[in-house]
Design a protein around this motif. Structure first.
Motif, PDB file in Angstrom:
ATOM      1  N   LEU A  23      31.988  14.232  16.243  1.00  0.00           N
ATOM      2  CA  LEU A  23      33.439  14.115  16.348  1.00  0.00           C
ATOM      3  C   LEU A  23      33.880  13.036  17.322  1.00  0.00           C
ATOM      4  O   LEU A  23      35.051  12.594  17.283  1.00  0.00           O
ATOM      5  N   LEU A  24      33.015  12.625  18.208  1.00  0.00           N
ATOM      6  CA  LEU A  24      33.390  11.694  19.256  1.00  0.00           C
ATOM      7  C   LEU A  24      34.013  10.404  18.716  1.00  0.00           C
ATOM      8  O   LEU A  24      35.055   9.953  19.232  1.00  0.00           O
ATOM      9  N   PRO A  25      33.477   9.734  17.654  1.00  0.00           N
ATOM     10  CA  PRO A  25      34.101   8.488  17.167  1.00  0.00           C
ATOM     11  C   PRO A  25      35.450   8.728  16.477  1.00  0.00           C
ATOM     12  O   PRO A  25      36.344   7.870  16.531  1.00  0.00           O
ATOM     13  N   THR A  26      35.616   9.882  15.822  1.00  0.00           N
ATOM     14  CA  THR A  26      36.814  10.104  15.007  1.00  0.00           C
ATOM     15  C   THR A  26      37.832  11.026  15.672  1.00  0.00           C
ATOM     16  O   THR A  26      39.035  10.882  15.434  1.00  0.00           O
ATOM     17  N   ASP A  27      37.415  11.969  16.459  1.00  0.00           N
ATOM     18  CA  ASP A  27      38.324  12.942  17.069  1.00  0.00           C
ATOM     19  C   ASP A  27      37.848  13.259  18.476  1.00  0.00           C
ATOM     20  O   ASP A  27      37.281  14.331  18.734  1.00  0.00           O
ATOM     21  N   PRO A  28      38.105  12.341  19.436  1.00  0.00           N
ATOM     22  CA  PRO A  28      37.625  12.557  20.806  1.00  0.00           C
ATOM     23  C   PRO A  28      38.180  13.833  21.432  1.00  0.00           C
ATOM     24  O   PRO A  28      37.492  14.500  22.200  1.00  0.00           O
ATOM     25  N   GLY A  29      39.429  14.189  21.119  1.00  0.00           N
ATOM     26  CA  GLY A  29      40.006  15.412  21.695  1.00  0.00           C
ATOM     27  C   GLY A  29      39.247  16.659  21.287  1.00  0.00           C
ATOM     28  O   GLY A  29      38.955  17.540  22.102  1.00  0.00           O
ATOM     29  N   ARG A  30      38.929  16.738  19.992  1.00  0.00           N
ATOM     30  CA  ARG A  30      38.159  17.883  19.498  1.00  0.00           C
ATOM     31  C   ARG A  30      36.753  17.893  20.099  1.00  0.00           C
ATOM     32  O   ARG A  30      36.215  18.950  20.434  1.00  0.00           O
ATOM     33  N   ALA A  31      36.186  16.710  20.259  1.00  0.00           N
ATOM     34  CA  ALA A  31      34.844  16.631  20.858  1.00  0.00           C
ATOM     35  C   ALA A  31      34.869  17.123  22.296  1.00  0.00           C
ATOM     36  O   ALA A  31      33.965  17.850  22.739  1.00  0.00           O
ATOM     37  N   GLN A  32      35.933  16.741  23.057  1.00  0.00           N
ATOM     38  CA  GLN A  32      36.040  17.222  24.427  1.00  0.00           C
ATOM     39  C   GLN A  32      36.193  18.749  24.472  1.00  0.00           C
ATOM     40  O   GLN A  32      35.655  19.414  25.357  1.00  0.00           O
ATOM     41  N   GLU A  33      36.959  19.300  23.519  1.00  0.00           N
ATOM     42  CA  GLU A  33      37.116  20.745  23.460  1.00  0.00           C
ATOM     43  C   GLU A  33      35.775  21.445  23.226  1.00  0.00           C
ATOM     44  O   GLU A  33      35.474  22.471  23.849  1.00  0.00           O
ATOM     45  N   GLU A  34      34.978  20.871  22.320  1.00  0.00           N
ATOM     46  CA  GLU A  34      33.658  21.443  22.063  1.00  0.00           C
ATOM     47  C   GLU A  34      32.780  21.381  23.306  1.00  0.00           C
ATOM     48  O   GLU A  34      32.059  22.333  23.632  1.00  0.00           O
ATOM     49  N   LEU A  35      32.851  20.277  24.042  1.00  0.00           N
ATOM     50  CA  LEU A  35      32.046  20.147  25.258  1.00  0.00           C
ATOM     51  C   LEU A  35      32.516  21.106  26.346  1.00  0.00           C
ATOM     52  O   LEU A  35      31.709  21.631  27.118  1.00  0.00           O
ATOM     53  N   ARG A  36      33.860  21.344  26.428  1.00  0.00           N
ATOM     54  CA  ARG A  36      34.358  22.327  27.390  1.00  0.00           C
ATOM     55  C   ARG A  36      33.836  23.736  27.055  1.00  0.00           C
ATOM     56  O   ARG A  36      33.498  24.515  27.938  1.00  0.00           O
TER      57      ARG A  36
END
Length: 378
Positions: free
Chosen positions: A225-238
């Protein structure tokens, strides 16, 4: 003699173990008193001169020395010279007209024959013949009452040696059985500890195995998700961060026995572990406790169970559960040093925070572990 040495080499390999110490005490208690008592009675009632007293006392001392080493599992080097010594004692007794001087030779011989792996019957016959021949020397010196002397100095001593050897055969079988039972008990206790470790490893796997699998999936998803949806990727990492933190907390709780436990299940688990280790356990449940107290009491019971299996030589354990606490009493406590709380120390602090008290003390060879809550903690 080589066969005897090989048999007793296996027995003496336990020399520094608790099993060997218990067997030695058992042997001393059951063998020494009757052996010494019979020898002293023979001295009192059959020795009529100082020379006869000296002969019988020397034979008795040789017998006691052999028996003491026999209880330790290392008696061959003592029994051989004692056998020769008691043979001369019996020879001197026969020549001095002392019909009870054969006692030492019969006893020392009876200790030597049972441990032999082969030719026991031949050794028994040889011992009886030796005693008979030495006793027959009395007939060369005294020529009156030949029939009575033949019975007193040949028949009775030979039969006495045979009977005492048969009794030693039975005693040897009994002690071998006790030794096997003691070894079996130790193995069961070790197995119980292994099972407890396996249970701990299973719980640790349940905590961390699931977490690591989820973390792997979420990290892979965040990477996509990091290239296309950084916000969602950050949520997953949180979420991964929170999950790892929660797992750390659960792991600490498991390591320090702070996970929520079911007291009834812990009582049943402790009972099964003790019984598997060959320990008699009695559970007295006088009242029920609430869930919060039950969790802490279950942790105390689990830690105490592990300590008993690992560090004590318990034969009996009693668990008493009341409405305000639990008490675990076990025997097999060593007498050296003050009892340490070890793994229970952290639980002691938690109990104190909840208005409870944890005590561990030694009373007359028993450990008493008790956790009690005040009435206001209920």
């Amino acid at each position: 003699m080589i066969e005897i040495r090989s048999r007793w080499a296996r027995r003496s390999s336990w020399a520094d173990t608790a099993v060997q110490a218990r067997l030695r005490r058992l042997n001393l208690i059951t063998v020494m008193p009757p052996l010494v008592l019979v020898g002293l009675l023979l001295v009192v009632f059959t020795a009529h001169t100082w020379w006869q007293v000296v002969l019988q006392v020397v034979g008795l001392l040789a017998t006691v020395a052999t028996a003491e080493r026999w209880t330790a599992g290392d008696f061959i080097r003592v029994a051989r010279p004692c056998l020769v010594l008691t043979a001369f004692v019996w020879l001197g007794g026969a020549l001095a007209d002392n019909g009870s001087a054969f006692y030492g030779l019969a006893m020392v011989g009876s200790f030597l024959i049972p441990p032999m792996l082969r030719h026991r019957l031949a050794a028994l016959v040889g011992l009886a013949v030796l005693i008979g021949l030495l006793g027959a020397t009395n007939l060369l010196v005294y020529h009156d009452h030949l029939g009575h002397r033949l019975v007193t100095y040949v028949l009775y001593p030979a039969v006495g040696a045979a009977v005492s050897t048969v009794f030693m055969f039975a005693s040897q079988k009994f002690y071998d059985l006790v030794a096997e039972l003691e070894q079996s008990r130790e193995k069961e206790a070790e197995l119980a500890v292994v099972r407890e470790r396996a249970r701990f490893a299973s719980e640790l796997h349940d905590i961390q195995g699931h977490t690591l699998h989820v973390v792997k999936l979420k990290v892979a998803l965040a990477e996509k998700l990091l290239p296309t949806d950084p916000g969602r990727a950050q949520e997953e990492l949180r979420e991964v961060h929170a999950l790892v933190g929660d797992t750390i907390v659960q792991t600490k709780e498991l390591a320090y026995a702070k996970r929520r436990l079911n007291l009834s299940a812990e009582l049943e688990n402790a009972k099964n572990l003790f019984e598997a280790a060959g320990i008699h356990v009695r559970v007295d449940r006088f009242a029920e406790v609430d869930s919060e107290m039950g969790e802490l009491l279950g942790q105390v019971l689990r830690e105490t169970t592990t300590n008993i299996l690992r560090h004590a030589e318990a034969r009996q354990v009693r668990i008493m559960l009341t409405g305000t606490g639990i008490s675990i009493v076990n025997d097999g406590a060593s007498d050296d040093g003050a009892p340490a709380l070890s793994g229970l120390s952290a639980l002691g602090s938690r109990l104190a925070d909840q208005g409870g008290e944890l005590t561990v003390e030694r009373r007359d060879g028993r450990f008493v572990t008790a956790a009690v809550f005040g009435e206001d903690a209920r």
